[in-house]
Scaffold this motif. Structure first.
Motif, PDB file in Angstrom:
ATOM      1  N   GLY A  11      33.764 -27.521  41.636  1.00 40.19           N
ATOM      2  CA  GLY A  11      33.912 -28.899  42.091  1.00 40.19           C
ATOM      3  C   GLY A  11      34.283 -29.855  40.975  1.00 40.19           C
ATOM      4  O   GLY A  11      34.858 -30.913  41.214  1.00 40.19           O
ATOM      5  N   ARG A  12      33.980 -29.491  39.738  1.00 41.95           N
ATOM      6  CA  ARG A  12      34.320 -30.337  38.594  1.00 41.95           C
ATOM      7  C   ARG A  12      35.673 -29.971  37.988  1.00 41.95           C
ATOM      8  O   ARG A  12      36.038 -30.488  36.926  1.00 41.95           O
ATOM      9  CB  ARG A  12      33.235 -30.220  37.520  1.00 41.95           C
ATOM     10  N   GLY A  13      36.401 -29.057  38.640  1.00 45.71           N
ATOM     11  CA  GLY A  13      37.737 -28.709  38.169  1.00 45.71           C
ATOM     12  C   GLY A  13      37.765 -27.585  37.155  1.00 45.71           C
ATOM     13  O   GLY A  13      38.828 -27.272  36.603  1.00 45.71           O
ATOM     14  N   LYS A  14      36.632 -26.957  36.896  1.00 44.30           N
ATOM     15  CA  LYS A  14      36.573 -25.859  35.934  1.00 44.30           C
ATOM     16  C   LYS A  14      37.126 -24.586  36.564  1.00 44.30           C
ATOM     17  O   LYS A  14      36.721 -24.195  37.654  1.00 44.30           O
ATOM     18  CB  LYS A  14      35.123 -25.643  35.490  1.00 44.30           C
ATOM     19  N   LYS A  15      38.073 -23.924  35.868  1.00 47.58           N
ATOM     20  CA  LYS A  15      38.681 -22.699  36.373  1.00 47.58           C
ATOM     21  C   LYS A  15      37.882 -21.495  35.880  1.00 47.58           C
ATOM     22  O   LYS A  15      37.620 -21.358  34.692  1.00 47.58           O
ATOM     23  CB  LYS A  15      40.138 -22.599  35.923  1.00 47.58           C
ATOM     24  N   ILE A  16      37.511 -20.638  36.819  1.00 46.33           N
ATOM     25  CA  ILE A  16      36.700 -19.465  36.498  1.00 46.33           C
ATOM     26  C   ILE A  16      37.584 -18.224  36.566  1.00 46.33           C
ATOM     27  O   ILE A  16      38.193 -17.932  37.591  1.00 46.33           O
ATOM     28  CB  ILE A  16      35.516 -19.309  37.474  1.00 46.33           C
ATOM     29  N   SER A  17      37.646 -17.490  35.466  1.00 42.80           N
ATOM     30  CA  SER A  17      38.441 -16.260  35.404  1.00 42.80           C
ATOM     31  C   SER A  17      37.835 -15.361  34.344  1.00 42.80           C
ATOM     32  O   SER A  17      37.134 -15.835  33.440  1.00 42.80           O
ATOM     33  CB  SER A  17      39.899 -16.572  35.068  1.00 42.80           C
ATOM     34  N   PRO A  18      38.064 -14.033  34.413  1.00 44.21           N
ATOM     35  CA  PRO A  18      37.553 -13.142  33.359  1.00 44.21           C
ATOM     36  C   PRO A  18      38.227 -13.449  32.026  1.00 44.21           C
ATOM     37  O   PRO A  18      39.400 -13.790  31.978  1.00 44.21           O
ATOM     38  CB  PRO A  18      37.924 -11.746  33.876  1.00 44.21           C
ATOM     39  N   LYS A  19      37.462 -13.321  30.943  1.00 40.55           N
ATOM     40  CA  LYS A  19      37.951 -13.678  29.618  1.00 40.55           C
ATOM     41  C   LYS A  19      38.257 -12.461  28.738  1.00 40.55           C
ATOM     42  O   LYS A  19      38.912 -12.599  27.718  1.00 40.55           O
ATOM     43  CB  LYS A  19      36.929 -14.566  28.891  1.00 40.55           C
ATOM     44  N   THR A  20      37.742 -11.306  29.115  1.00 34.93           N
ATOM     45  CA  THR A  20      37.931 -10.101  28.298  1.00 34.93           C
ATOM     46  C   THR A  20      38.343  -8.944  29.208  1.00 34.93           C
ATOM     47  O   THR A  20      38.114  -8.991  30.427  1.00 34.93           O
ATOM     48  CB  THR A  20      36.636  -9.729  27.562  1.00 34.93           C
ATOM     49  N   PRO A  21      38.936  -7.887  28.644  1.00 35.31           N
ATOM     50  CA  PRO A  21      39.255  -6.708  29.470  1.00 35.31           C
ATOM     51  C   PRO A  21      38.022  -6.118  30.138  1.00 35.31           C
ATOM     52  O   PRO A  21      38.097  -5.623  31.266  1.00 35.31           O
ATOM     53  CB  PRO A  21      39.869  -5.739  28.455  1.00 35.31           C
ATOM     54  N   GLY A  22      36.861  -6.171  29.434  1.00 34.07           N
ATOM     55  CA  GLY A  22      35.632  -5.670  30.047  1.00 34.07           C
ATOM     56  C   GLY A  22      35.252  -6.488  31.267  1.00 34.07           C
ATOM     57  O   GLY A  22      34.864  -5.935  32.299  1.00 34.07           O
ATOM     58  N   GLN A  23      35.361  -7.810  31.172  1.00 36.67           N
ATOM     59  CA  GLN A  23      35.077  -8.668  32.320  1.00 36.67           C
ATOM     60  C   GLN A  23      36.099  -8.449  33.428  1.00 36.67           C
ATOM     61  O   GLN A  23      35.763  -8.497  34.611  1.00 36.67           O
ATOM     62  CB  GLN A  23      35.073 -10.129  31.882  1.00 36.67           C
ATOM     63  N   LYS A  24      37.334  -8.204  33.052  1.00 35.74           N
ATOM     64  CA  LYS A  24      38.388  -7.922  34.040  1.00 35.74           C
ATOM     65  C   LYS A  24      38.053  -6.660  34.834  1.00 35.74           C
ATOM     66  O   LYS A  24      38.163  -6.633  36.059  1.00 35.74           O
ATOM     67  CB  LYS A  24      39.730  -7.771  33.320  1.00 35.74           C
ATOM     68  N   CYS A  25      37.618  -5.605  34.131  1.00 36.90           N
ATOM     69  CA  CYS A  25      37.230  -4.359  34.812  1.00 36.90           C
ATOM     70  C   CYS A  25      36.021  -4.597  35.713  1.00 36.90           C
ATOM     71  O   CYS A  25      35.934  -4.050  36.819  1.00 36.90           O
ATOM     72  CB  CYS A  25      36.914  -3.283  33.776  1.00 36.90           C
ATOM     73  N   TYR A  26      35.098  -5.417  35.246  1.00 37.67           N
ATOM     74  CA  TYR A  26      33.896  -5.741  36.025  1.00 37.67           C
ATOM     75  C   TYR A  26      34.271  -6.454  37.321  1.00 37.67           C
ATOM     76  O   TYR A  26      33.788  -6.116  38.407  1.00 37.67           O
ATOM     77  CB  TYR A  26      32.998  -6.609  35.153  1.00 37.67           C
ATOM     78  N   VAL A  27      35.170  -7.437  37.226  1.00 39.79           N
ATOM     79  CA  VAL A  27      35.617  -8.176  38.407  1.00 39.79           C
ATOM     80  C   VAL A  27      36.341  -7.251  39.382  1.00 39.79           C
ATOM     81  O   VAL A  27      36.139  -7.325  40.606  1.00 39.79           O
ATOM     82  CB  VAL A  27      36.518  -9.354  37.990  1.00 39.79           C
ATOM     83  N   ASN A  54      34.228  -2.448  45.357  1.00 34.93           N
ATOM     84  CA  ASN A  54      33.043  -1.632  45.611  1.00 34.93           C
ATOM     85  C   ASN A  54      31.940  -2.487  46.222  1.00 34.93           C
ATOM     86  O   ASN A  54      31.788  -3.665  45.891  1.00 34.93           O
ATOM     87  CB  ASN A  54      32.532  -0.996  44.307  1.00 34.93           C
ATOM     88  N   ASP A  55      31.141  -1.871  47.098  1.00 41.67           N
ATOM     89  CA  ASP A  55      30.044  -2.579  47.734  1.00 41.67           C
ATOM     90  C   ASP A  55      28.866  -2.765  46.795  1.00 41.67           C
ATOM     91  O   ASP A  55      28.150  -3.762  46.866  1.00 41.67           O
ATOM     92  CB  ASP A  55      29.584  -1.831  48.990  1.00 41.67           C
ATOM     93  N   ILE A  56      28.623  -1.797  45.926  1.00 45.64           N
ATOM     94  CA  ILE A  56      27.509  -1.865  44.983  1.00 45.64           C
ATOM     95  C   ILE A  56      28.036  -1.642  43.572  1.00 45.64           C
ATOM     96  O   ILE A  56      28.746  -0.662  43.319  1.00 45.64           O
ATOM     97  CB  ILE A  56      26.421  -0.826  45.306  1.00 45.64           C
ATOM     98  N   VAL A  57      27.719  -2.564  42.671  1.00 46.75           N
ATOM     99  CA  VAL A  57      28.159  -2.466  41.274  1.00 46.75           C
ATOM    100  C   VAL A  57      26.960  -2.712  40.372  1.00 46.75           C
ATOM    101  O   VAL A  57      26.214  -3.677  40.568  1.00 46.75           O
ATOM    102  CB  VAL A  57      29.272  -3.495  40.953  1.00 46.75           C
ATOM    103  N   PHE A  58      26.747  -1.836  39.400  1.00 43.55           N
ATOM    104  CA  PHE A  58      25.703  -2.012  38.396  1.00 43.55           C
ATOM    105  C   PHE A  58      26.362  -2.497  37.107  1.00 43.55           C
ATOM    106  O   PHE A  58      27.209  -1.805  36.531  1.00 43.55           O
ATOM    107  CB  PHE A  58      24.955  -0.701  38.139  1.00 43.55           C
ATOM    108  N   GLY A  59      25.969  -3.687  36.650  1.00 44.30           N
ATOM    109  CA  GLY A  59      26.508  -4.242  35.415  1.00 44.30           C
ATOM    110  C   GLY A  59      25.497  -4.097  34.294  1.00 44.30           C
ATOM    111  O   GLY A  59      24.393  -4.633  34.368  1.00 44.30           O
ATOM    112  N   ILE A  60      25.866  -3.345  33.256  1.00 42.39           N
ATOM    113  CA  ILE A  60      24.966  -3.086  32.128  1.00 42.39           C
ATOM    114  C   ILE A  60      25.630  -3.611  30.863  1.00 42.39           C
ATOM    115  O   ILE A  60      26.797  -3.308  30.595  1.00 42.39           O
ATOM    116  CB  ILE A  60      24.672  -1.580  31.982  1.00 42.39           C
ATOM    117  N   GLY A  61      24.892  -4.410  30.092  1.00 42.18           N
ATOM    118  CA  GLY A  61      25.464  -4.935  28.863  1.00 42.18           C
ATOM    119  C   GLY A  61      24.557  -5.961  28.235  1.00 42.18           C
ATOM    120  O   GLY A  61      23.555  -6.379  28.830  1.00 42.18           O
ATOM    121  N   PRO A  62      24.880  -6.405  27.024  1.00 42.39           N
ATOM    122  CA  PRO A  62      24.044  -7.391  26.332  1.00 42.39           C
ATOM    123  C   PRO A  62      24.008  -8.717  27.082  1.00 42.39           C
ATOM    124  O   PRO A  62      24.886  -9.025  27.894  1.00 42.39           O
ATOM    125  CB  PRO A  62      24.735  -7.556  24.960  1.00 42.39           C
TER     126      PRO A  62
END
Length: 364
Positions: free
Chosen positions: A108-124, A130-138
């Motif tokens: 609502g404030r105009g901020k664009k949300i997108s993955p920033k890294t290849p790891g985030q891209k794969c996560y998205v 997939n219906d169920i995704v387990f995200g493991i990381g720092p």
């Protein structure tokens, strides 16, 4: 004999295009020159690159990729530039556009949300397919925030009808069983990171509105699970085909999701009018004086004329819809309700038969 440095020129369409490429006060130039054996020389709407041939080609490709993004309307941040520089250093400059172009939503404030890294891209991508995704990381790598962004994206695009937030089955070092408050107060600490992400993604007002619908929905479901309520609802549905008496005055899970501002305002203007209201005053007061005070106050106000309420009753057949309805529930004692669909009788014989039938029914 000295080797001549390679040189390439990047032509911009305007001077403004240099701002996202070079950063505020040209702060990106030192970052480039630290990562590559290249000197960047800005001259108006042209950028000159001098240095090692291979590095010059890499930086030129980096600028071309970023220019394409900028010309498509992408607002390049310093953090994104730094990561694009890392990708270029690793020889993955071709991933920059596909990575930064994957826009999930705009807040609502105009901020664009997108993955920033290849790891985030794969996560998205995993969340998309997939219906169920387990995200493991720092901590701080975007696991929770991106998951909530994908959830809000699905909700806004009507891929799902509602979001369900659940607490972990195993405590993460916290023991919240003795915290004061009701069930919601005890569970909220677990869900606080999710709420914070939803506040940012949806806006506080929008989030609270949708959360309120969820609370109403939960109350309706709890109310509907009561055996006395269920048997009464089954009785009305069995007796009536179309009459609105069979409709739940509290609404249904489906109906609360159809509520919008226009619908609420129409109800407010139609029903919330002095001509459609009654005032009850209880206590040691003078009723006549209260009435005069209210009448005097109402006379000072300029209320618009009340909208005419047109009540539409559907045609209801004389016979019942179903003669017998049975439902199995886990209760200590069986329950039953008997319903009689009455028809007014004006003659003595019909009234007598009706009374005899009622007495017989209650003695059974």
């Amino acid at each position: 004999m000295h080797k001549m440095p390679a040189e390439q020129k990047v032509v911009l369409q305007s001077l403004e295009e240099s701002f996202p490429l070079l950063g505020k006060f040209d702060e990106h130039i030192p970052l480039i020159e630290e990562s590559f054996a290249v000197r960047v020389i800005p001259r108006g709407d042209e950028l000159y690159l001098q240095g090692d041939k291979k590095d010059v080609e890499c930086v030129s490709l980096l600028f071309q990729e970023l220019l394409t993004l900028v010309r498509e309307g992408h607002i390049l941040t310093t953090a994104e530039f730094v990561y694009a520089l890392k990708l270029t250093r690793r020889g993955e400059v071709g991933q920059i556009r596909s990575l930064f172009n994957d826009l999930l939503l705009v807040t609502g404030r105009g901020k664009k949300i997108s993955p920033k890294t290849p790891g985030q891209k794969c996560y998205v991508e995993a969340l998309r397919h997939n219906d169920i995704v387990f995200g493991i990381g720092p901590a701080g790598t975007g696991k929770t925030y991106l998951a909530m962004a994908m959830a809000v994206y699905a909700l806004k695009n009507k891929i799902v009808q509602r979001l369900i937030l659940t607490r972990p089955a195993v405590e993460a070092g916290e023991h919240l069983g003795f915290l004061p408050g009701d069930l919601h107060d005890k569970v909220d600490p677990y869900l606080r990171p999710l709420y914070d992400a939803l506040y940012d993604l949806m806006g506080v007002d929008n989030f609270l509105k949708n959360k309120e619908k969820g609370i109403i929905e939960q109350e309706l479901r709890m109310y509907d699970d009561h055996p006395d309520r269920r048997i009464y609802k089954n009785l009305l549905n069995a007796m009536y085909h179309n009459h609105p008496v069979k409709l739940d005055i509290g609404g249904s899970v489906e109906s609360i999701h159809e509520i919008n501002v226009e619908w609420l305002m129409k109800c407010y203007k139609t029903f919330y009018h002095p001509s459609n209201m009654a005032i009850f005053v209880i206590g040691d007061v003078d009723g006549k004086q209260v009435h005069e005070t209210i009448a005097e106050d109402m006379a000072k106000r300029n209320y618009p004329p009340a909208e005419k309420i047109k009540r539409i009753y559907p045609t209801e057949p004389g016979e019942i819809k179903e003669a017998w309805v049975e439902e199995s529930l886990s209760i200590s004692r069986p329950r039953y309700l008997l319903g009689i669909k009455d028809h007014p009788n004006t003659n003595g014989g019909g009234l007598l038969k009706q009374q005899l039938a009622m007495n017989l029914a209650w003695r059974m």
